[in-house]
Motif scaffolding. Structure first.
Motif, PDB file in Angstrom:
ATOM      1  N   PRO A 169      -2.808   8.920   4.348  1.00  0.00           N
ATOM      2  CA  PRO A 169      -4.230   8.994   3.985  1.00  0.00           C
ATOM      3  C   PRO A 169      -5.045   7.952   4.754  1.00  0.00           C
ATOM      4  O   PRO A 169      -4.486   7.028   5.362  1.00  0.00           O
ATOM      5  CB  PRO A 169      -4.232   8.715   2.478  1.00  0.00           C
ATOM      6  CG  PRO A 169      -2.967   7.964   2.222  1.00  0.00           C
ATOM      7  CD  PRO A 169      -1.974   8.483   3.224  1.00  0.00           C
ATOM      8  N   SER A 170      -6.360   8.078   4.696  1.00  0.00           N
ATOM      9  CA  SER A 170      -7.232   7.210   5.491  1.00  0.00           C
ATOM     10  C   SER A 170      -7.051   5.734   5.139  1.00  0.00           C
ATOM     11  O   SER A 170      -7.079   4.870   6.019  1.00  0.00           O
ATOM     12  CB  SER A 170      -8.688   7.619   5.288  1.00  0.00           C
ATOM     13  OG  SER A 170      -8.912   8.918   5.750  1.00  0.00           O
ATOM     14  N   ILE A 171      -6.861   5.427   3.859  1.00  0.00           N
ATOM     15  CA  ILE A 171      -6.762   4.021   3.464  1.00  0.00           C
ATOM     16  C   ILE A 171      -5.512   3.378   4.043  1.00  0.00           C
ATOM     17  O   ILE A 171      -5.552   2.222   4.484  1.00  0.00           O
ATOM     18  CB  ILE A 171      -6.803   3.890   1.923  1.00  0.00           C
ATOM     19  CG1 ILE A 171      -6.839   2.418   1.535  1.00  0.00           C
ATOM     20  CG2 ILE A 171      -5.643   4.614   1.261  1.00  0.00           C
ATOM     21  CD1 ILE A 171      -7.090   2.206   0.058  1.00  0.00           C
ATOM     22  N   VAL A 172      -4.389   4.103   4.059  1.00  0.00           N
ATOM     23  CA  VAL A 172      -3.165   3.551   4.659  1.00  0.00           C
ATOM     24  C   VAL A 172      -3.343   3.406   6.159  1.00  0.00           C
ATOM     25  O   VAL A 172      -2.915   2.419   6.779  1.00  0.00           O
ATOM     26  CB  VAL A 172      -1.960   4.450   4.334  1.00  0.00           C
ATOM     27  CG1 VAL A 172      -0.703   3.947   5.040  1.00  0.00           C
ATOM     28  CG2 VAL A 172      -1.737   4.517   2.832  1.00  0.00           C
ATOM     29  N   GLU A 173      -3.983   4.382   6.752  1.00  0.00           N
ATOM     30  CA  GLU A 173      -4.229   4.360   8.195  1.00  0.00           C
ATOM     31  C   GLU A 173      -5.055   3.142   8.607  1.00  0.00           C
ATOM     32  O   GLU A 173      -4.710   2.419   9.553  1.00  0.00           O
ATOM     33  CB  GLU A 173      -4.950   5.649   8.570  1.00  0.00           C
ATOM     34  CG  GLU A 173      -5.134   5.885  10.058  1.00  0.00           C
ATOM     35  CD  GLU A 173      -5.919   7.152  10.314  1.00  0.00           C
ATOM     36  OE1 GLU A 173      -6.103   7.480  11.498  1.00  0.00           O
ATOM     37  OE2 GLU A 173      -6.357   7.803   9.346  1.00  0.00           O
ATOM     38  N   VAL A 174      -6.133   2.860   7.862  1.00  0.00           N
ATOM     39  CA  VAL A 174      -6.994   1.743   8.228  1.00  0.00           C
ATOM     40  C   VAL A 174      -6.318   0.401   7.941  1.00  0.00           C
ATOM     41  O   VAL A 174      -6.501  -0.564   8.692  1.00  0.00           O
ATOM     42  CB  VAL A 174      -8.356   1.852   7.498  1.00  0.00           C
ATOM     43  CG1 VAL A 174      -8.240   1.506   6.031  1.00  0.00           C
ATOM     44  CG2 VAL A 174      -9.386   0.946   8.152  1.00  0.00           C
ATOM     45  N   LEU A 175      -5.511   0.345   6.897  1.00  0.00           N
ATOM     46  CA  LEU A 175      -4.805  -0.906   6.610  1.00  0.00           C
ATOM     47  C   LEU A 175      -3.780  -1.219   7.705  1.00  0.00           C
ATOM     48  O   LEU A 175      -3.609  -2.374   8.100  1.00  0.00           O
ATOM     49  CB  LEU A 175      -4.125  -0.832   5.244  1.00  0.00           C
ATOM     50  CG  LEU A 175      -5.055  -0.914   4.026  1.00  0.00           C
ATOM     51  CD1 LEU A 175      -4.284  -0.704   2.742  1.00  0.00           C
ATOM     52  CD2 LEU A 175      -5.780  -2.262   4.006  1.00  0.00           C
ATOM     53  N   ILE A 176      -3.088  -0.183   8.200  1.00  0.00           N
ATOM     54  CA  ILE A 176      -2.122  -0.400   9.290  1.00  0.00           C
ATOM     55  C   ILE A 176      -2.829  -0.966  10.512  1.00  0.00           C
ATOM     56  O   ILE A 176      -2.375  -1.946  11.127  1.00  0.00           O
ATOM     57  CB  ILE A 176      -1.405   0.923   9.629  1.00  0.00           C
ATOM     58  CG1 ILE A 176      -0.462   1.331   8.498  1.00  0.00           C
ATOM     59  CG2 ILE A 176      -0.627   0.776  10.937  1.00  0.00           C
ATOM     60  CD1 ILE A 176       0.162   2.698   8.689  1.00  0.00           C
ATOM     61  N   MET A 177      -3.968  -0.370  10.883  1.00  0.00           N
ATOM     62  CA  MET A 177      -4.668  -0.810  12.076  1.00  0.00           C
ATOM     63  C   MET A 177      -5.297  -2.184  11.889  1.00  0.00           C
ATOM     64  O   MET A 177      -5.264  -3.027  12.799  1.00  0.00           O
ATOM     65  CB  MET A 177      -5.745   0.211  12.455  1.00  0.00           C
ATOM     66  CG  MET A 177      -5.193   1.497  13.041  1.00  0.00           C
ATOM     67  SD  MET A 177      -4.178   1.210  14.505  1.00  0.00           S
ATOM     68  CE  MET A 177      -5.368   0.474  15.601  1.00  0.00           C
ATOM     69  N   GLU A 178      -5.870  -2.447  10.718  1.00  0.00           N
ATOM     70  CA  GLU A 178      -6.507  -3.750  10.484  1.00  0.00           C
ATOM     71  C   GLU A 178      -5.481  -4.879  10.488  1.00  0.00           C
ATOM     72  O   GLU A 178      -5.712  -5.933  11.083  1.00  0.00           O
ATOM     73  CB  GLU A 178      -7.264  -3.733   9.156  1.00  0.00           C
ATOM     74  CG  GLU A 178      -8.590  -2.998   9.203  1.00  0.00           C
ATOM     75  CD  GLU A 178      -9.621  -3.737  10.032  1.00  0.00           C
ATOM     76  OE1 GLU A 178      -9.463  -4.943  10.282  1.00  0.00           O
ATOM     77  OE2 GLU A 178     -10.601  -3.104  10.462  1.00  0.00           O
ATOM     78  N   VAL A 179      -4.358  -4.678   9.827  1.00  0.00           N
ATOM     79  CA  VAL A 179      -3.315  -5.713   9.808  1.00  0.00           C
ATOM     80  C   VAL A 179      -2.772  -5.941  11.213  1.00  0.00           C
ATOM     81  O   VAL A 179      -2.544  -7.091  11.640  1.00  0.00           O
ATOM     82  CB  VAL A 179      -2.191  -5.312   8.832  1.00  0.00           C
ATOM     83  CG1 VAL A 179      -1.004  -6.272   8.963  1.00  0.00           C
ATOM     84  CG2 VAL A 179      -2.703  -5.325   7.391  1.00  0.00           C
TER      85      VAL A 179
END
Length: 515
Positions: free
Chosen positions: A351-361
């Motif tokens: 989902p989008s939230i997991v996707e953005v957390l992976i990229m931000e971290v």
């Protein structure tokens, strides 16, 4: 002799919770007892030198200093050579003869063992002589210092190119060179049981409010810790709300920034051993202002300042807006753009939230790695790493192309903030905002913004509201907040803790006025 040594050891050192404290005992009348006591204090200190000699050819004396902190050539040429000459003296005239014979500009009398320790630790040797119930602190400190360089954390195109270094004496002289008035005051304190770090409180008398000065002195004198190694130690121990991610004290390594804040009624805190000076009180808007705003035309500075506010919002909210729209509010996206984004997200298993957390971290990890790596390869590794990892993640189907664009824009926006400590706070708050957006959508984003604003309104920096002069509103002080007014319009100082000397220039400074 051994019994006397143990007696002296008990006299000068007391064990309490495995901590050895040197008492404020006065020097003895007996020269031998003084030397023996100092030898016990500096037991197992191979770098502390005790150089004994005959003073004026007939009186025992010892000079005590630390190798590496003291000018040894100065001791030999200006102390030992003149004092070892045979001179007819009496016990009453030894003090006067020492003052006349030593060609050193700074000679102070010390009467206690603690004063001797402070002097020796500062690099100034101590002279103990027979027949005198006092020591002499000689101003011969000399150690390696870093040369004055351009600040690395606050670079600019225009303006002075010099920054503070780790020597507090040089830092004080840099301030004196800019503000030449005797109204520039500097109060010195010692903090730290073992480091005995020198702290200097600097302000301009007649501009800074006395209640602010008293409050800062009170907070600093109340500090009782083992040591102070950097200004951050002081900042955390005296700030109003230590649990807030937002700094309530400004940290800078530029003398011109310190002087400009002193002229506005603020107080600076210099710490020995660090090139960063603390400034208090501050507001949230102090973190958005850059020193270069005042070194270029006010129209350009105002436009750039508005750009900073815009990118501050982008840095905090863009990833959370993306997550909220892609998860809950797809109807807000134009149809063609939504189809394109849906096609790019089709192979993504998260989902989008997991996707953005992976990229931000990943992006934060690359940024920190670039800072910690050697300077020659740090920038190259962070840039190449971001490009390679982003492209590989897209091709592997772990993240979508729009997500890479969002994270890249967010990273660029975070670099727009002129204060690194403010950027860290925004980067930290970005993650709870993403979680709120992923669980509640735009409602969660608004809830997060409301909580942040409430928190900012509750903060104080030495009694000054953190959002002043916007909340509470003071229209006459908005000239240097949302925009940068020309200098001839900024005729009053900001109201901090008192209305002391508010006018900073005479009337009629506008260039349009007839002279």
């Amino acid at each position: 002799m051994i019994r006397n040594k143990h007696k002296l050891l008990r006299t000068f050192k007391s064990k309490k919770n495995d901590e050895i404290n040197v008492r404020q005992d006065p020097l003895y009348d007996n020269y031998g007892q003084n030397i023996e006591a100092l030898e016990l204090i500096y037991d197992n200190c191979s770098d502390v030198i005790f150089r004994s000699f005959l003073l004026f050819g007939n009186t025992r004396a010892t000079i005590i200093y630390i190798e590496g902190l003291t000018d040894k050539e100065g001791i030999e040429n200006f102390v030992l050579v003149p004092l070892m000459e045979k001179v007819s003296t009496t016990e009453q005239s030894i003090n006067d003869v020492i003052d006349d014979k030593i060609p050193v500009s700074k000679v102070n009398k010390v009467i206690s063992f603690q004063q001797c320790i402070d002097s020796i630790s500062s690099g100034n040797p101590i002279l103990i002589s027979e027949g005198v119930k006092a020591g002499f602190s000689l101003g011969l400190a000399k150690w390696e210092k870093r040369s004055i360089e351009e600040p690395t954390a606050e670079v600019g195109i225009k303006g002075p190119r010099e920054g503070f270094n780790e020597s507090i004496e040089i830092s004080k002289s840099q301030l004196r060179r800019i503000i030449k008035s005797p109204s520039l005051k500097m109060l010195s304190l010692k903090i730290g049981r073992y480091t005995n770090t020198t702290i200097v409180i600097t302000y301009i008398e007649g501009i800074a409010d006395q209640t602010l000065i008293d409050e800062i002195v009170s907070r600093l004198t109340g500090i009782e810790v083992d040591g102070i190694l950097e200004s951050e130690y002081i900042e955390e121990l005296i700030e109003d709300n230590p649990f807030s991610p937002f700094p309530q004290i400004l940290s800078t390594e530029r003398p011109d920034v310190v002087c400009s804040n002193l002229l506005e009624g603020r107080v600076g805190i210099l710490v020995e051993g660090t090139p960063f000076c603390l400034i208090a009180p501050i507001s949230f808007f102090s973190l958005i202002q850059s020193h270069e705003d005042y070194y270029q035309r006010f129209i350009v500075s105002s436009a750039i300042r508005w750009l900073r506010y815009l990118f501050l919002g982008i840095s905090l909210l863009l990833p959370s807006f993306y997550v909220a729209i892609m998860t809950f509010h797809q109807e807000m996206v134009p149809t063609n753009l939504l189809l394109s984004m849906a096609a790019s997200r089709e192979p993504i298993p998260f989902p989008s939230i997991v996707e953005v957390l992976i990229m931000e971290v990943s992006f934060e990890a690359l940024r920190e790695a670039g800072v910690r790596l050697p300077k020659q390869i740090g920038a190259a590794v962070s840039i190449v790493g971001a490009l390679v990892i982003g492209q590989a993640a897209v091709q592997a189907g772990l993240v979508s192309s729009p997500m890479v664009i969002v994270v890249a824009i967010t990273g660029i926006a975070s670099f727009m903030l002129p204060r690194y400590i403010a950027g860290i706070a925004i980067r930290l708050l970005r993650f709870p905002m993403i979680l709120l957006a992923g669980s509640l959508g735009l409602v969660g984003i608004m809830l997060g913004i409301i909580l942040i604003v409430i928190h900012l309104c509750s903060l104080r920096s030495f009694g000054v509201p953190y959002l002043a002069p916007l909340a509470p509103l003071k229209t006459e002080e908005l000239k240097d907040v949302l925009w940068r007014a020309p200098f001839w319009m900024m005729d009053t100082r900001p109201h901090l803790t008192g209305k002391t000397n508010l006018n900073r220039q005479s009337d009629g400074q506008s260039p349009k006025n007839d002279k």
